[in-house]
Every structure is written in C-alpha cells, then in structure tokens.
Design a protein around this motif. Structure first.
Motif, PDB file in Angstrom:
ATOM      1  N   SER A 125       0.802  -1.222   0.000  1.00  0.00           N
ATOM      2  CA  SER A 125       0.000   0.000   0.000  1.00  0.00           C
ATOM      3  C   SER A 125       0.837   1.276   0.000  1.00  0.00           C
ATOM      4  O   SER A 125       0.399   2.301  -0.509  1.00  0.00           O
ATOM      5  N   LYS A 126       2.044   1.239   0.560  1.00  0.00           N
ATOM      6  CA  LYS A 126       2.879   2.438   0.568  1.00  0.00           C
ATOM      7  C   LYS A 126       3.255   2.842  -0.851  1.00  0.00           C
ATOM      8  O   LYS A 126       3.217   4.023  -1.210  1.00  0.00           O
ATOM      9  N   LYS A 127       3.619   1.861  -1.671  1.00  0.00           N
ATOM     10  CA  LYS A 127       3.982   2.163  -3.048  1.00  0.00           C
ATOM     11  C   LYS A 127       2.755   2.615  -3.836  1.00  0.00           C
ATOM     12  O   LYS A 127       2.840   3.526  -4.656  1.00  0.00           O
ATOM     13  N   ILE A 128       1.612   1.991  -3.569  1.00  0.00           N
ATOM     14  CA  ILE A 128       0.391   2.385  -4.265  1.00  0.00           C
ATOM     15  C   ILE A 128       0.032   3.830  -3.919  1.00  0.00           C
ATOM     16  O   ILE A 128      -0.398   4.587  -4.793  1.00  0.00           O
ATOM     17  N   ASN A 129       0.223   4.222  -2.668  1.00  0.00           N
ATOM     18  CA  ASN A 129      -0.081   5.595  -2.276  1.00  0.00           C
ATOM     19  C   ASN A 129       0.821   6.597  -2.988  1.00  0.00           C
ATOM     20  O   ASN A 129       0.374   7.676  -3.375  1.00  0.00           O
ATOM     21  N   THR A 130       2.103   6.266  -3.163  1.00  0.00           N
ATOM     22  CA  THR A 130       2.997   7.184  -3.868  1.00  0.00           C
ATOM     23  C   THR A 130       2.622   7.275  -5.346  1.00  0.00           C
ATOM     24  O   THR A 130       2.648   8.360  -5.923  1.00  0.00           O
ATOM     25  N   VAL A 131       2.254   6.147  -5.931  1.00  0.00           N
ATOM     26  CA  VAL A 131       1.850   6.155  -7.334  1.00  0.00           C
ATOM     27  C   VAL A 131       0.527   6.910  -7.489  1.00  0.00           C
ATOM     28  O   VAL A 131       0.332   7.654  -8.455  1.00  0.00           O
ATOM     29  N   LEU A 132      -0.368   6.749  -6.523  1.00  0.00           N
ATOM     30  CA  LEU A 132      -1.651   7.449  -6.571  1.00  0.00           C
ATOM     31  C   LEU A 132      -1.451   8.962  -6.483  1.00  0.00           C
ATOM     32  O   LEU A 132      -2.113   9.719  -7.203  1.00  0.00           O
ATOM     33  N   SER A 133      -0.539   9.408  -5.652  1.00  0.00           N
ATOM     34  CA  SER A 133      -0.279  10.844  -5.566  1.00  0.00           C
ATOM     35  C   SER A 133       0.305  11.369  -6.878  1.00  0.00           C
ATOM     36  O   SER A 133      -0.005  12.488  -7.305  1.00  0.00           O
ATOM     37  N   ASP A 134       1.117  10.537  -7.551  1.00  0.00           N
ATOM     38  CA  ASP A 134       1.645  10.905  -8.863  1.00  0.00           C
ATOM     39  C   ASP A 134       0.514  11.015  -9.880  1.00  0.00           C
ATOM     40  O   ASP A 134       0.495  11.933 -10.702  1.00  0.00           O
ATOM     41  N   VAL A 135      -0.434  10.096  -9.810  1.00  0.00           N
ATOM     42  CA  VAL A 135      -1.580  10.127 -10.727  1.00  0.00           C
ATOM     43  C   VAL A 135      -2.382  11.405 -10.514  1.00  0.00           C
ATOM     44  O   VAL A 135      -2.740  12.094 -11.473  1.00  0.00           O
ATOM     45  N   TYR A 136      -2.657  11.740  -9.256  1.00  0.00           N
ATOM     46  CA  TYR A 136      -3.398  12.966  -8.967  1.00  0.00           C
ATOM     47  C   TYR A 136      -2.642  14.192  -9.474  1.00  0.00           C
ATOM     48  O   TYR A 136      -3.242  15.130  -9.996  1.00  0.00           O
ATOM     49  N   SER A 137      -1.341  14.180  -9.330  1.00  0.00           N
ATOM     50  CA  SER A 137      -0.529  15.296  -9.791  1.00  0.00           C
ATOM     51  C   SER A 137      -0.638  15.464 -11.304  1.00  0.00           C
ATOM     52  O   SER A 137      -0.827  16.574 -11.818  1.00  0.00           O
ATOM     53  N   LYS A 138      -0.528  14.359 -12.034  1.00  0.00           N
ATOM     54  CA  LYS A 138      -0.612  14.413 -13.500  1.00  0.00           C
ATOM     55  C   LYS A 138      -1.996  14.874 -13.952  1.00  0.00           C
ATOM     56  O   LYS A 138      -2.115  15.669 -14.888  1.00  0.00           O
ATOM     57  N   ILE A 139      -3.036  14.384 -13.293  1.00  0.00           N
ATOM     58  CA  ILE A 139      -4.394  14.783 -13.653  1.00  0.00           C
ATOM     59  C   ILE A 139      -4.603  16.274 -13.388  1.00  0.00           C
ATOM     60  O   ILE A 139      -5.180  16.993 -14.217  1.00  0.00           O
ATOM     61  N   ASP A 140      -4.126  16.748 -12.247  1.00  0.00           N
ATOM     62  CA  ASP A 140      -4.262  18.164 -11.916  1.00  0.00           C
ATOM     63  C   ASP A 140      -3.529  19.045 -12.910  1.00  0.00           C
ATOM     64  O   ASP A 140      -4.028  20.101 -13.315  1.00  0.00           O
ATOM     65  N   LYS A 141      -2.350  18.624 -13.329  1.00  0.00           N
ATOM     66  CA  LYS A 141      -1.595  19.405 -14.318  1.00  0.00           C
ATOM     67  C   LYS A 141      -2.312  19.429 -15.667  1.00  0.00           C
ATOM     68  O   LYS A 141      -2.332  20.443 -16.352  1.00  0.00           O
ATOM     69  N   ALA A 142      -2.920  18.298 -16.034  1.00  0.00           N
ATOM     70  CA  ALA A 142      -3.640  18.235 -17.302  1.00  0.00           C
ATOM     71  C   ALA A 142      -4.873  19.139 -17.275  1.00  0.00           C
ATOM     72  O   ALA A 142      -5.171  19.831 -18.240  1.00  0.00           O
ATOM     73  N   VAL A 143      -5.570  19.140 -16.150  1.00  0.00           N
ATOM     74  CA  VAL A 143      -6.766  19.975 -16.025  1.00  0.00           C
ATOM     75  C   VAL A 143      -6.373  21.449 -16.015  1.00  0.00           C
ATOM     76  O   VAL A 143      -7.071  22.285 -16.604  1.00  0.00           O
ATOM     77  N   LYS A 144      -5.270  21.760 -15.396  1.00  0.00           N
ATOM     78  CA  LYS A 144      -4.804  23.135 -15.286  1.00  0.00           C
ATOM     79  C   LYS A 144      -4.511  23.725 -16.671  1.00  0.00           C
ATOM     80  O   LYS A 144      -4.776  24.892 -16.927  1.00  0.00           O
ATOM     81  N   GLN A 145      -4.009  22.907 -17.550  1.00  0.00           N
ATOM     82  CA  GLN A 145      -3.692  23.398 -18.894  1.00  0.00           C
ATOM     83  C   GLN A 145      -4.947  23.518 -19.703  1.00  0.00           C
ATOM     84  O   GLN A 145      -5.105  24.219 -20.613  1.00  0.00           O
TER      85      GLN A 145
END
Length: 65
Positions: free
Chosen positions: A45-65
């Motif tokens: 779960s620790k690795k999944i949480n880090t990957v999930l935060s990366d996913v949220y980051s990428k989605i937020d950047k895409a929406v921002k543009q």
C-alpha cells in the motif's frame, strides 16, 4: 492553407498546443496505467499511495492546462 498572416499564426499556435497537450495526455494515461497495474498485482500500500499521488498530480496538471 491559411492566407492571412493572423490565420497562419493561429494554425502554427494550434499545432504547438496540440503537441503540448498530447505529451501531457500521454503522461497522464501512462501514470494511470501504472497505478492500475500496481493495484492488480497487489503491490504494498505504501507504493500504491505514492503512485496514486503521482496520478493525482498528472491529472491536476492536465486539467490546469
């Protein structure tokens, strides 16, 4: 082909925006696929949480543009 100078600039800008958006979109899709693969494989779960935060980051950047 565009005739007016402003139409030529708009066409050039549209192509540049398309390329930038494509890079952002592919990065977002790749991170989502990585997350789903980790979930399916049953990674800790620790690795999944880090990957999930990366996913949220990428989605937020895409929406921002």
């Amino acid at each position: 082909m565009a005739i007016k100078k402003s139409a030529k600039k708009a066409a050039k800008r549209a192509l540049k925006n398309y390329e930038i958006n494509l890079v952002v979109k592919l990065a977002m899709k790749k991170s989502i696929k990585t997350f789903l693969k980790n979930v399916d494989d049953g990674v800790e779960s620790k690795k999944i949480n880090t990957v999930l935060s990366d996913v949220y980051s990428k989605i937020d950047k895409a929406v921002k543009q």
